[in-house]
Motif scaffolding. Structure first.
Motif, short mmCIF file in Angstrom:
data_model
loop_
_atom_site.label_atom_id
_atom_site.label_comp_id
_atom_site.label_asym_id
_atom_site.label_seq_id
_atom_site.Cartn_x
_atom_site.Cartn_y
_atom_site.Cartn_z
N GLU A 31 31.62 27.45 36.10
CA GLU A 31 32.81 28.12 35.57
C GLU A 31 32.52 29.55 35.13
OE1 GLU A 31 34.73 25.86 32.55
OE2 GLU A 31 34.77 24.06 33.76
N ARG A 32 31.27 29.84 34.89
CA ARG A 32 30.91 31.16 34.37
C ARG A 32 29.51 31.50 34.85
NH1 ARG A 32 32.15 33.57 28.58
NH2 ARG A 32 30.47 35.06 28.42
N VAL A 33 29.38 32.64 35.51
CA VAL A 33 28.07 33.10 35.98
C VAL A 33 27.77 34.38 35.22
CG1 VAL A 33 26.73 33.89 37.96
CG2 VAL A 33 28.44 32.07 38.25
N GLU A 34 26.70 34.35 34.43
CA GLU A 34 26.35 35.49 33.58
C GLU A 34 25.24 36.31 34.23
OE1 GLU A 34 25.69 34.47 29.50
OE2 GLU A 34 27.37 33.06 29.49
N SER A 35 25.41 37.62 34.16
CA SER A 35 24.42 38.54 34.70
C SER A 35 23.19 38.58 33.81
CB SER A 35 25.02 39.95 34.80
OG SER A 35 24.02 40.88 35.17
N GLY A 36 22.03 38.63 34.44
CA GLY A 36 20.78 38.84 33.70
C GLY A 36 20.43 40.31 33.61
N VAL A 37 21.20 41.15 34.27
CA VAL A 37 20.93 42.59 34.32
C VAL A 37 21.92 43.39 33.47
CG1 VAL A 37 20.74 44.59 35.86
CG2 VAL A 37 19.91 42.37 36.61
N LEU A 38 23.20 43.05 33.60
CA LEU A 38 24.25 43.76 32.86
C LEU A 38 24.66 42.92 31.65
CD1 LEU A 38 26.45 44.87 35.88
CD2 LEU A 38 24.84 46.28 34.59
N ALA A 39 24.18 43.29 30.49
CA ALA A 39 24.47 42.54 29.27
C ALA A 39 25.97 42.39 29.05
CB ALA A 39 23.84 43.23 28.07
N GLY A 40 26.40 41.15 28.86
CA GLY A 40 27.79 40.87 28.58
C GLY A 40 28.66 40.70 29.81
N PHE A 41 28.12 41.00 31.01
CA PHE A 41 28.92 40.86 32.22
C PHE A 41 28.82 39.44 32.75
CE2 PHE A 41 29.43 40.74 36.81
CZ PHE A 41 30.69 41.27 36.93
N TRP A 42 29.98 38.87 33.11
CA TRP A 42 30.01 37.56 33.75
C TRP A 42 31.23 37.49 34.63
CZ3 TRP A 42 34.20 34.32 32.95
CH2 TRP A 42 35.02 34.63 31.87
N LEU A 43 31.26 36.50 35.50
CA LEU A 43 32.44 36.28 36.31
C LEU A 43 32.62 34.79 36.55
CD1 LEU A 43 31.84 35.50 39.54
CD2 LEU A 43 31.04 37.84 39.55
N ASN A 44 33.84 34.44 36.87
CA ASN A 44 34.18 33.07 37.22
C ASN A 44 34.25 33.04 38.74
OD1 ASN A 44 35.51 30.68 37.91
ND2 ASN A 44 36.77 30.71 36.07
N PRO A 45 33.38 32.29 39.42
CA PRO A 45 33.39 32.28 40.89
C PRO A 45 34.75 31.91 41.48
CG PRO A 45 31.38 31.28 40.10
CD PRO A 45 32.27 31.49 38.90
N ALA A 46 35.58 31.16 40.77
CA ALA A 46 36.91 30.80 41.27
C ALA A 46 37.75 32.05 41.52
CB ALA A 46 37.61 29.86 40.30
N TRP A 47 37.47 33.14 40.80
CA TRP A 47 38.20 34.38 41.00
C TRP A 47 38.06 34.87 42.45
CZ3 TRP A 47 35.92 37.31 36.21
CH2 TRP A 47 36.48 36.77 35.04
N LEU A 48 36.93 34.57 43.09
CA LEU A 48 36.68 35.04 44.45
C LEU A 48 37.67 34.49 45.45
CD1 LEU A 48 32.80 34.61 44.44
CD2 LEU A 48 34.07 36.75 44.14
N TRP A 49 38.23 33.33 45.17
CA TRP A 49 39.08 32.65 46.13
C TRP A 49 40.57 32.75 45.78
CZ3 TRP A 49 35.14 32.98 48.80
CH2 TRP A 49 33.90 32.50 48.41
N GLU A 50 40.91 33.48 44.75
CA GLU A 50 42.32 33.61 44.38
C GLU A 50 43.07 34.40 45.45
OE1 GLU A 50 42.53 35.29 40.46
OE2 GLU A 50 41.81 33.44 39.53
N ALA A 51 44.26 33.94 45.78
CA ALA A 51 45.06 34.59 46.82
C ALA A 51 45.57 35.96 46.36
CB ALA A 51 46.22 33.70 47.22
N GLU A 52 45.96 36.05 45.11
CA GLU A 52 46.49 37.31 44.58
C GLU A 52 45.37 38.16 43.99
OE1 GLU A 52 49.77 38.24 44.73
OE2 GLU A 52 50.05 36.42 45.92
#
Length: 83
Positions: A31-52
């Motif tokens: 549900e959440r992938v956190e960057s080890g390089v950019l402090a505080g940056f993360w993304l939800n992989p489900a966002w990649l597949w959103e149609a909009e």
């Protein structure tokens, strides 16, 4: 690594280890992938597949952990400044 092909959508996330090899640390099921390089940056992989297309401001507020109430207040302020 991202495979966007319909029916094969998959995202795998790797990190470079000190000894020079890559290790899988997250997949699109996380549900959440956190960057080890950019402090505080993360993304939800489900966002990649959103149609909009995602609203960049709403995405920023979500990644920074703003509450729904704070997000609504900011949106109200921004809408007010457009008139």
């Amino acid at each position: 690594m991202i495979d966007p092909r319909p029916g094969r959508q998959r995202a795998d996330f790797f990190r470079l280890l000190p000894e020079g090899r890559y290790e899988l640390f997250a997949t699109e099921d996380d549900e959440r992938v956190e960057s080890g390089v950019l402090a505080g940056f993360w993304l939800n992989p489900a966002w990649l597949w959103e149609a909009e297309e995602r609203d960049p401001l709403l995405t920023l507020m979500e990644t920074r952990g703003l509450s729904a109430e704070a997000t609504e207040q900011i949106q109200t302020l921004l809408r007010g400044s457009e008139s």
